[in-house]
Write a protein that holds these residues in place. Structure first.
Motif, mmCIF file in Angstrom:
data_model
loop_
_atom_site.group_PDB
_atom_site.id
_atom_site.type_symbol
_atom_site.label_atom_id
_atom_site.label_comp_id
_atom_site.label_asym_id
_atom_site.label_seq_id
_atom_site.Cartn_x
_atom_site.Cartn_y
_atom_site.Cartn_z
ATOM 1 N N GLU A 108 0.829 -1.205 0.000
ATOM 2 C CA GLU A 108 0.000 0.000 0.000
ATOM 3 C C GLU A 108 0.863 1.255 0.000
ATOM 4 O OE1 GLU A 108 -3.870 0.575 0.286
ATOM 5 O OE2 GLU A 108 -3.036 -0.825 -1.186
ATOM 6 N N ALA A 109 1.945 1.255 0.779
ATOM 7 C CA ALA A 109 2.843 2.410 0.805
ATOM 8 C C ALA A 109 3.638 2.531 -0.494
ATOM 9 C CB ALA A 109 3.781 2.312 2.006
ATOM 10 N N ILE A 110 4.033 1.399 -1.064
ATOM 11 C CA ILE A 110 4.729 1.409 -2.362
ATOM 12 C C ILE A 110 3.824 2.029 -3.420
ATOM 13 C CG2 ILE A 110 5.551 -0.072 -4.246
ATOM 14 C CD1 ILE A 110 7.586 0.016 -2.060
ATOM 15 N N ARG A 111 2.571 1.625 -3.441
ATOM 16 C CA ARG A 111 1.603 2.164 -4.406
ATOM 17 C C ARG A 111 1.417 3.670 -4.209
ATOM 18 N NH1 ARG A 111 -4.377 2.458 -4.682
ATOM 19 N NH2 ARG A 111 -4.593 1.525 -2.609
ATOM 20 N N LYS A 112 1.342 4.096 -2.986
ATOM 21 C CA LYS A 112 1.099 5.504 -2.676
ATOM 22 C C LYS A 112 2.270 6.393 -3.073
ATOM 23 C CE LYS A 112 0.145 8.511 1.325
ATOM 24 N NZ LYS A 112 -0.104 8.505 2.794
ATOM 25 N N HIS A 113 3.497 5.897 -2.818
ATOM 26 C CA HIS A 113 4.679 6.748 -3.006
ATOM 27 C C HIS A 113 5.487 6.401 -4.251
ATOM 28 C CE1 HIS A 113 3.950 8.608 0.863
ATOM 29 N NE2 HIS A 113 3.918 7.419 1.447
ATOM 30 N N ASP A 114 5.049 5.385 -5.011
ATOM 31 C CA ASP A 114 5.676 5.038 -6.285
ATOM 32 C C ASP A 114 7.174 4.744 -6.140
ATOM 33 O OD1 ASP A 114 5.827 4.506 -8.990
ATOM 34 O OD2 ASP A 114 6.162 6.607 -9.547
ATOM 35 N N LYS A 115 7.489 3.727 -5.347
ATOM 36 C CA LYS A 115 8.879 3.337 -5.111
ATOM 37 C C LYS A 115 9.165 1.968 -5.710
ATOM 38 C CE LYS A 115 9.441 7.002 -2.506
ATOM 39 N NZ LYS A 115 10.357 8.109 -2.814
ATOM 40 N N GLN A 116 10.454 1.637 -5.837
ATOM 41 C CA GLN A 116 10.863 0.333 -6.328
ATOM 42 C C GLN A 116 10.791 -0.686 -5.195
ATOM 43 O OE1 GLN A 116 14.796 0.267 -8.045
ATOM 44 N NE2 GLN A 116 14.772 -1.954 -8.414
ATOM 45 N N PHE A 117 10.291 -1.889 -5.500
ATOM 46 C CA PHE A 117 10.071 -2.906 -4.469
ATOM 47 C C PHE A 117 10.635 -4.249 -4.898
ATOM 48 C CE2 PHE A 117 6.791 -5.865 -2.351
ATOM 49 C CZ PHE A 117 7.510 -5.921 -1.174
ATOM 50 N N TYR A 161 -0.668 -6.265 -7.611
ATOM 51 C CA TYR A 161 -0.398 -4.828 -7.492
ATOM 52 C C TYR A 161 0.355 -4.317 -8.718
ATOM 53 C CZ TYR A 161 -2.141 -3.655 -2.846
ATOM 54 O OH TYR A 161 -2.963 -3.370 -1.774
ATOM 55 N N TYR A 162 1.187 -5.173 -9.302
ATOM 56 C CA TYR A 162 1.851 -4.778 -10.542
ATOM 57 C C TYR A 162 0.827 -4.636 -11.667
ATOM 58 C CZ TYR A 162 4.467 -5.084 -14.877
ATOM 59 O OH TYR A 162 4.949 -4.847 -16.138
ATOM 60 N N ARG A 163 -0.033 -5.641 -11.801
ATOM 61 C CA ARG A 163 -0.996 -5.625 -12.906
ATOM 62 C C ARG A 163 -2.067 -4.544 -12.725
ATOM 63 N NH1 ARG A 163 -3.946 -10.789 -15.801
ATOM 64 N NH2 ARG A 163 -5.329 -9.580 -17.160
ATOM 65 N N THR A 164 -2.543 -4.354 -11.506
ATOM 66 C CA THR A 164 -3.626 -3.412 -11.260
ATOM 67 C C THR A 164 -3.141 -1.972 -11.130
ATOM 68 O OG1 THR A 164 -4.886 -5.134 -10.119
ATOM 69 C CG2 THR A 164 -5.572 -2.860 -9.746
ATOM 70 N N TYR A 165 -2.040 -1.792 -10.386
ATOM 71 C CA TYR A 165 -1.581 -0.439 -10.076
ATOM 72 C C TYR A 165 -0.291 -0.031 -10.789
ATOM 73 C CZ TYR A 165 -4.844 -1.307 -6.219
ATOM 74 O OH TYR A 165 -5.938 -1.632 -5.467
ATOM 75 N N GLY A 233 7.646 -6.324 -12.519
ATOM 76 C CA GLY A 233 6.586 -7.309 -12.697
ATOM 77 C C GLY A 233 7.063 -8.733 -12.872
ATOM 78 N N GLN A 234 8.388 -8.927 -12.887
ATOM 79 C CA GLN A 234 8.935 -10.252 -13.164
ATOM 80 C C GLN A 234 9.261 -11.019 -11.888
ATOM 81 O OE1 GLN A 234 9.357 -11.642 -16.461
ATOM 82 N NE2 GLN A 234 7.906 -9.935 -16.662
#
Length: 333
Positions: A108-117, A161-165, A233-234
């Motif tokens: 959720e935080a990765i999605r919000k702040h657009d960081k590499q995970f 989360y990769y596919r949706t966001y 996404g891999q």
């Protein structure tokens, strides 16, 4: 570059931090760890005063701290997980809470702040491999125990989360790790420690379960490669292709310590025990250029001698779960 390492006081996470800070001066690492079973700040004693290192004691399920730390980071690597299969059999609840809900909080935080995970998973999500079959990244997951099931769930969650966001994420699935600083309940350190103490070494069933092994430093080197070269996404398998039976592992350790195989004690097999794990990692080798460097027998001998020479590190960690031959029969709180 600012890196947030979740679970950095554990065996693999601490190896990553030591390795990364030892090879660069232009990055900072924040280590978030709740210091539960398997975590040990003594793993990081050599770098605890490094100006590029910071430790925070907290939980990956803490939404506010995770949000703040990820907002101020460039890359997030999640090693944090309940990971001991026997413990998951005895009590799956902590595995569900930490592995699934903890990963969700990070995502959720990765999605919000657009960081590499980078999400660190396991080859155990594939389940039992039949003879001569090795799973690749497109193979169906089929976990056999609660631990593996929670990791498979988080893999799917990351993928969704990769596919949706469209988050920038990579999932790694590595084989069994070994090396210095591994928690005493795991097979290799448990065997070494019990042998040093002249105690019988328990083996589940007939000991012919096959695992693929990799030195922890090879694993963290692969992750370093993927940080800069991996494709979002891999999924990437990581292995050194060292498929060995548990019995052979124990016999090798006994030989190094000049002990007889009569120290082996065969005990009742654990429920749902996979007979063989085997993965193919040609994807990371061909696309990313990573290769394992450690020779298994040499690295195993070095690991045995490390435990022999560092009794002050592991002695405080030895408990009934290390010494009991069937740990899933115990109750943990």
């Amino acid at each position: 570059m600012d890196i947030l390492v979740c679970g950095g006081a554990g065996f693999i996470g601490s190896a990553f931090i030591r390795n990364y800070l030892g090879s660069t001066d232009d990055s900072k690492i924040t280590n978030l760890d709740s210091l539960t079973i398997g975590s040990n700040l003594k793993n990081l004693k050599d770098i605890e005063h490094n100006p590029n290192y910071k430790f925070i004691k907290d939980d990956i399920r803490n939404e506010s701290i995770i949000d703040e730390l990820i907002k101020n980071s460039d890359i997030v690597i999640n090693f944090a997980a309940e990971s001991h299969v026997d413990r998951s059999i005895a009590n799956p609840k902590p595995f569900i809470e930490t592995n699934i809900f903890g990963t969700f909080t990070i995502l959720e935080a990765i999605r919000k702040h657009d960081k590499q995970f980078v999400h660190v998973s396991t080859d155990e999500v594939y389940g039992d491999a039949q003879d001569k079959i090795s799973f690749n990244e497109d193979s169906q997951v089929n976990p056999s125990n609660p631990y593996a099931a929670t990791k498979a769930a988080t893999d799917h969650l990351v993928s969704s989360y990769y596919r949706t966001y469209g988050i920038n994420c990579i999932t790694t699935r590595c084989t069994n790790n070994f090396g210095p600083y591994q928690f005493p309940e795991k097979l290799i350190p448990k065997t070494i420690i019990r042998t040093i103490k002249n105690l019988k070494v328990p083996l589940y069933g007939n000991g012919n379960q096959i695992r693929s092994w990799i030195h922890v430093n090879d694993h963290v080197e692969a992750i370093k490669y993927l940080i800069s070269k991996g494709q979002p996404g891999q999924v990437y398998n990581i292995t050194a292709y060292e498929e060995i039976t548990n019995k052979t592992i124990v016999e090798k350790i006994l030989k190094i310590l000049e002990k007889s195989n009569e120290m082996i004690e065969y005990v009742t097999d654990r429920p749902g025990h996979d007979k063989r794990y085997s993965i193919d990692c040609s994807k990371i080798e061909n696309q990313i250029g990573w290769r394992p460097k450690y020779n298994f027998d040499d690295a195993l001998k070095q690991t045995v001698y490390w435990y022999v020479n560092n009794q002050s590190w592991w002695e405080p960690l030895v408990n009934e779960n290390t010494l009991h031959p069937q740990p899933w029969t115990l109750s943990w709180k």
